[in-house]
Design a protein around this motif. Structure first.
Motif, PDB file in Angstrom:
ATOM      1  N   GLY A   7      39.609  31.735 101.541  1.00 52.69           N
ATOM      2  CA  GLY A   7      41.123  30.959 101.359  1.00 52.69           C
ATOM      3  C   GLY A   7      40.924  29.742 100.738  1.00 52.69           C
ATOM      4  N   ASP A   8      40.121  28.913 101.738  1.00 50.29           N
ATOM      5  CA  ASP A   8      39.602  27.565 101.335  1.00 50.29           C
ATOM      6  C   ASP A   8      39.241  27.397 100.049  1.00 50.29           C
ATOM      7  N   ARG A   9      38.210  28.311  99.721  1.00 49.93           N
ATOM      8  CA  ARG A   9      37.553  28.205  98.402  1.00 49.93           C
ATOM      9  C   ARG A   9      38.508  28.190  97.417  1.00 49.93           C
ATOM     10  N   ARG A  10      39.491  29.411  97.676  1.00 53.92           N
ATOM     11  CA  ARG A  10      40.513  29.512  96.539  1.00 53.92           C
ATOM     12  C   ARG A  10      41.319  28.408  96.172  1.00 53.92           C
ATOM     13  N   ARG A  11      41.748  27.611  97.549  1.00 49.46           N
ATOM     14  CA  ARG A  11      42.715  26.499  97.259  1.00 49.46           C
ATOM     15  C   ARG A  11      42.044  25.325  96.435  1.00 49.46           C
ATOM     16  N   PHE A  12      40.735  25.264  96.856  1.00 45.48           N
ATOM     17  CA  PHE A  12      39.812  24.151  96.081  1.00 45.48           C
ATOM     18  C   PHE A  12      39.906  24.480  94.821  1.00 45.48           C
ATOM     19  N   LEU A  13      39.579  25.749  94.135  1.00 40.73           N
ATOM     20  CA  LEU A  13      39.566  26.042  92.943  1.00 40.73           C
ATOM     21  C   LEU A  13      40.728  25.378  92.244  1.00 40.73           C
ATOM     22  N   SER A  14      41.798  25.373  92.516  1.00 40.80           N
ATOM     23  CA  SER A  14      42.975  24.765  91.854  1.00 40.80           C
ATOM     24  C   SER A  14      42.661  23.265  91.637  1.00 40.80           C
ATOM     25  N   ALA A  15      41.906  22.491  92.414  1.00 40.66           N
ATOM     26  CA  ALA A  15      41.632  21.140  92.367  1.00 40.66           C
ATOM     27  C   ALA A  15      40.827  21.015  91.211  1.00 40.66           C
ATOM     28  N   LEU A 345      32.774  24.237  92.326  1.00 44.44           N
ATOM     29  CA  LEU A 345      34.270  25.109  92.634  1.00 44.44           C
ATOM     30  C   LEU A 345      34.951  25.880  91.746  1.00 44.44           C
ATOM     31  N   GLU A 346      34.670  25.374  90.620  1.00 47.73           N
ATOM     32  CA  GLU A 346      35.384  26.294  89.459  1.00 47.73           C
ATOM     33  C   GLU A 346      34.512  27.544  89.104  1.00 47.73           C
ATOM     34  N   VAL A 347      33.505  27.098  88.837  1.00 46.68           N
ATOM     35  CA  VAL A 347      32.420  27.988  88.303  1.00 46.68           C
ATOM     36  C   VAL A 347      32.334  29.288  89.346  1.00 46.68           C
ATOM     37  N   ASP A 348      32.250  29.154  90.526  1.00 50.07           N
ATOM     38  CA  ASP A 348      32.387  29.997  91.643  1.00 50.07           C
ATOM     39  C   ASP A 348      33.206  31.126  91.503  1.00 50.07           C
ATOM     40  N   GLY A 349      34.474  30.471  90.706  1.00 51.39           N
ATOM     41  CA  GLY A 349      35.670  31.448  90.795  1.00 51.39           C
ATOM     42  C   GLY A 349      35.445  32.359  89.249  1.00 51.39           C
ATOM     43  N   TYR A 350      34.745  32.300  88.475  1.00 48.75           N
ATOM     44  CA  TYR A 350      34.445  33.044  87.366  1.00 48.75           C
ATOM     45  C   TYR A 350      34.050  34.391  87.483  1.00 48.75           C
TER      46      TYR A 350
END
Length: 350
Positions: A7-15, A345-350
């Motif tokens: 959940g923390d990582r998902r919130r950071f992805l928006s940053a 953080l972004e690339v980890d969400g791809y």
């Protein structure tokens, strides 16, 4: 706990979308980034120079080396390995690491061979700086730390090392952030002459090909590094303390030999070790990288670097390219730490 971290990582992805200090150069591949709610206000954007130390380093026996490595974040978190370039060191990531650690990542920032507290276990080991061996070093570090897969991020030598692992051992690389894109090369390709203006940018490579250059670097390594910093990042106003923190890494007794061998090997003026010949043959083919990737470039990078359009097709997976504006030079993670962390953080969400 794992659910909370996700959940923390998902919130950071928006940053990554909201605070990325970058103007899009263009999407050079299919990108599926998702934009989510902003991170908590308790974690403000990191500015360059916010941090000045990592704390105590770990010394880890891995392969032929005892590796000096900064670590941050939970030991059970997903691994991120941050790789520095020349003539720089782990302090390029002194502001990046805390951001990623706060997001729940296990962050590792190793000194490459020939830098800082990393040293060889045996005097008999060749002081080899060819491209393949640097990647093998990082794989050995991952084995020593029981890390099956990591996000790899780097610039300069570090970007090339990440590229090699992502290309040849994709099962060990979850995703990648690479400054200046695709940097895998070969001795054969380096034999081809460039236009005079491009050759001029590589002046130090030709200097290092001579005994005068080796002796000059040995004697003036701090002056040399300071000059490269200024040329590669002409708008980065680093202070004396910032430089000296990194310059201490060049006092490593193997530093000059590793650097000189690296550049002489590129020109075919020094041999590599035979056990890496097969790897170099594969790298000479320019292998395509399939892992999710973000490439970054600073708008004031004064170091030699390829045009983004030249390497776009080298990334066959989910991919995006960003140009950071505002006078960002070659040492991108230290000059723009928030943007670099956001890219991880972004690339980890791809």
């Amino acid at each position: 706990m794992a659910k909370d971290l996700r959940g923390d990582r998902r919130r950071f992805l928006s940053a990554a979308a909201l605070t990325m200090a970058a103007a899009p150069f263009g999407i050079l591949g299919a990108v599926h980034a998702q934009f989510r709610t902003p991170p908590p206000a308790a974690l403000p954007p990191t500015k360059p120079g916010t941090h000045t130390s990592f704390g105590a380093l770990k010394q880890i026996e891995a392969g032929v080396l005892n590796v000096g490595c900064a670590a941050a974040g939970p030991a059970a978190g997903p691994a991120v390995i941050l790789l520095h370039g020349w003539p720089y060191d782990i302090y390029s990531y002194v502001d990046v690491a805390p951001v990623l650690a706060a997001a729940g990542y296990r962050v590792l920032v190793p000194y490459l061979r020939g830098y800082g507290t990393t040293h060889f276990l045996s005097d008999a080991t060749p002081r080899n700086g060819q491209q393949a061996v640097l990647a093998v070093d990082i794989l050995a570090l991952m084995e020593a730390l029981h890390i099956d897969k990591a996000i790899l991020a780097g610039y300069d030598w570090g970007a090339r090392t990440a590229n090699i692992i992502a290309a040849l051992w994709p099962e060990r690389c979850k995703a990648m952030v690479s400054v200046s894109g695709y940097l895998i090369g070969s001795q054969e390709s380096n034999q081809r002459p460039l236009p005079p203006k491009a050759e001029l940018e590589w002046w130090y490579q030709f200097y290092f090909a001579t005994e005068r250059g080796r002796a000059g670097y040995e004697h003036y390594r701090r002056d040399f590094a300071r000059l490269i910093w200024q040329l590669a990042s002409p708008k980065w106003n680093f202070d004396a303390a910032t430089f000296e923190r990194s310059a201490a890494a060049f006092d490593n007794p193997d530093h000059v030999r590793i650097v000189i061998h690296n550049y002489r090997w590129r020109l075919g003026l020094a041999d590599g070790e035979p056990q890496y010949d097969a790897l170099e043959q594969r790298l000479a083919q320019g292998p395509v990288i399939a892992v999710p990737t973000i490439t970054l470039e600073g708008d004031a990078n004064g170091a030699p670097h390829p045009d983004a359009r030249a390497y776009a097709k080298k990334f066959s997976g989910t991919y995006a390219h960003r140009v950071l504006t505002g006078g960002i030079g070659h040492n991108l993670p230290q000059e723009a730490p928030q943007a670099f962390a956001d890219a991880v953080l972004e690339v980890d969400g791809y």
